[in-house]
Design a protein around this motif. Structure first.
Motif, PDB file in Angstrom:
ATOM      1  N   CYS A  81      -5.270  -8.155  -3.855  1.00  0.00           N
ATOM      2  CA  CYS A  81      -5.641  -6.870  -3.250  1.00  0.00           C
ATOM      3  C   CYS A  81      -7.159  -6.824  -3.051  1.00  0.00           C
ATOM      4  O   CYS A  81      -7.904  -7.476  -3.796  1.00  0.00           O
ATOM      5  CB  CYS A  81      -5.288  -5.704  -4.164  1.00  0.00           C
ATOM      6  SG  CYS A  81      -3.538  -5.484  -4.487  1.00  0.00           S
ATOM      7  N   CYS A 135      -2.808  -3.398 -10.206  1.00  0.00           N
ATOM      8  CA  CYS A 135      -1.562  -2.758  -9.767  1.00  0.00           C
ATOM      9  C   CYS A 135      -0.349  -3.660  -9.983  1.00  0.00           C
ATOM     10  O   CYS A 135       0.787  -3.240  -9.795  1.00  0.00           O
ATOM     11  CB  CYS A 135      -1.652  -2.371  -8.291  1.00  0.00           C
ATOM     12  SG  CYS A 135      -1.588  -3.770  -7.167  1.00  0.00           S
ATOM     13  N   CYS A 143      -4.334  -8.241  -9.494  1.00  0.00           N
ATOM     14  CA  CYS A 143      -4.892  -6.890  -9.379  1.00  0.00           C
ATOM     15  C   CYS A 143      -4.286  -6.031 -10.484  1.00  0.00           C
ATOM     16  O   CYS A 143      -3.204  -6.321 -10.986  1.00  0.00           O
ATOM     17  CB  CYS A 143      -4.549  -6.309  -8.008  1.00  0.00           C
ATOM     18  SG  CYS A 143      -5.159  -4.627  -7.742  1.00  0.00           S
ATOM     19  N   HIS A 164      -5.544  -1.434  -2.233  1.00  0.00           N
ATOM     20  CA  HIS A 164      -4.377  -2.267  -2.553  1.00  0.00           C
ATOM     21  C   HIS A 164      -3.750  -2.895  -1.309  1.00  0.00           C
ATOM     22  O   HIS A 164      -2.594  -3.293  -1.324  1.00  0.00           O
ATOM     23  CB  HIS A 164      -3.371  -1.477  -3.393  1.00  0.00           C
ATOM     24  CG  HIS A 164      -3.986  -1.047  -4.687  1.00  0.00           C
ATOM     25  ND1 HIS A 164      -4.193  -1.926  -5.725  1.00  0.00           N
ATOM     26  CD2 HIS A 164      -4.527   0.132  -5.055  1.00  0.00           C
ATOM     27  CE1 HIS A 164      -4.823  -1.286  -6.700  1.00  0.00           C
ATOM     28  NE2 HIS A 164      -5.038  -0.042  -6.325  1.00  0.00           N
TER      29      HIS A 164
HETATM   30 ZN   LIG Z   1      -3.643  -3.852  -6.160  1.00  0.00          ZN
END
Ligand SMILES: [Zn+2]
Length: 332
Positions: free
Chosen positions: A180, A175, A173, A163
């Motif tokens: 990332c 997340c 991503c 990340h």
């Molecule tokens: Zn990420």
């Protein structure tokens, strides 16, 4: 009872992979038992039952190591946030392992840290003391070893190399951020890039046909096969370009790490890394362009050697270290 045997186990969402053996032959027995995503106690009970079947008469487990995805607090023995085992969050893993394997020294580790410990002792990191590992699976896991010790971080959150952000305007991503490393070099990101490319009007016919034919079953292995067919003239330029871009992004992240950490070598594992030089060649070139220290430009960037067994072997190795450190205290 002779307690010379060491167990290493790696818990996944579906199976626990284990290795059981001694210092000379840590993988004398290897196998899997089903994991229960709702209950660590049930899972460890299954593992203990299997180990009891394998143990020679009058032999016992001296130490057991457990590798698990997520934030593993090795100080309290508890598991924090974990992606694939919803019923395990907050569980006292050390306590429950102690119940399943009474009398054994218990070691815990995050799964990628354990994989790096395994590679460092038995695989691609042998004789190295400063190592970085990237595991390119669905997502991208990371681990760092400095002077022979795994870097856990102050809150056990170190090593989230997947990340690190390479382009704030890059692809989304999992997340919630953009650009990332994981969004480029994890299989989820690479497959998304393949589908975007296949939808472009100037896409090569081979890639477009593969994406249409495989649909949701498309894998990075399919893409690597298309990029490396034995007839070089037919090898698909767009499939190869996908790995080149992922490799260059990987090299960007690795070059940053080489500038920060100056390790002896970098180990690349996980299913996406099976693409080999398609990915590692561009990675090495991109990393070398970023590295400031001239001598560090040739830092080896090598494939992992232990495959999916790395974390179980590493957990066994960490358990053996834990046992050796505990033994003198117990004797005194
Ligand atoms: Zn990420």
């Amino acid at each position: 009872m002779n307690r010379s045997l060491i167990l290493g186990a790696d818990v996944g969402g579906t199976y626990v992979k284990y290795v059981l053996g001694d210092g000379d032959e840590p993988g004398r027995w290897t196998g899997e038992v089903p994991s229960d995503p709702a209950s660590p106690a049930t899972t460890f009970g299954r593992l203990a039952a299997r180990v009891a079947e394998l143990l020679p008469p009058a032999a016992g487990i001296g130490a057991a190591g457990l590798a698990c995805a997520g934030i593993v607090d090795v100080r309290t023995g508890r598991l924090g946030r974990t992606p694939n085992l919803p019923g395990w969050e907050g569980a006292d893993l050390a306590g429950l392992m102690g119940i399943a394997f009474p009398g054994a020294a218990i070691a815990l580790a995050n799964d990628v840290n354990a994989a790096l410990a395994g590679e460092a002792r038995f695989g691609a990191g042998r004789n190295g003391s400063d190592l970085v590992m990237l595991a390119l699976g669905t997502g991208v896991g990371g681990a760092v070893m400095i002077e022979g010790r795994l870097l856990a971080g102050h809150r056990f959150g170190a090593g989230e190399i997947g990340h690190t952000i390479l382009d704030v305007a890059g692809p989304p991503c999992n997340c919630g951020n953009r650009g990332c490393l994981e969004a480029y070099a994890g299989s989820r990101g690479l497959l998304a890039a393949a589908r975007r490319r296949a939808a472009a009007p100037d896409c090569s016919p081979g890639l477009r046909a593969l994406v249409a034919e495989r649909g949701d079953l498309l894998t990075t292995r399919d893409l690597a096969d298309l990029a490396t067919v034995s007839d070089l003239a037919a090898a698909d330029r767009d499939a190869a370009a996908l790995f080149r871009e992922a490799g260059e992004r990987l090299g960007q992240a690795v070059g940053n790490l080489l500038n920060v950490l100056d390790p002896d070598r970098v180990i690349i594992g996980g299913g996406v890394a099976a693409a080999g030089e398609l990915l590692l060649g561009p990675c090495r070139e991109a990393a070398a362009r970023i590295v400031l220290c001239e001598a560090a430009r040739s830092t080896p960037i090598v494939p992992a050697q232990l495959g999916s067994a790395a974390a179980a072997f590493g957990a066994a190795h960490l358990a053996a270290i834990h046992l050796a450190a505990a033994a003198p205290r117990e004797r005194s």
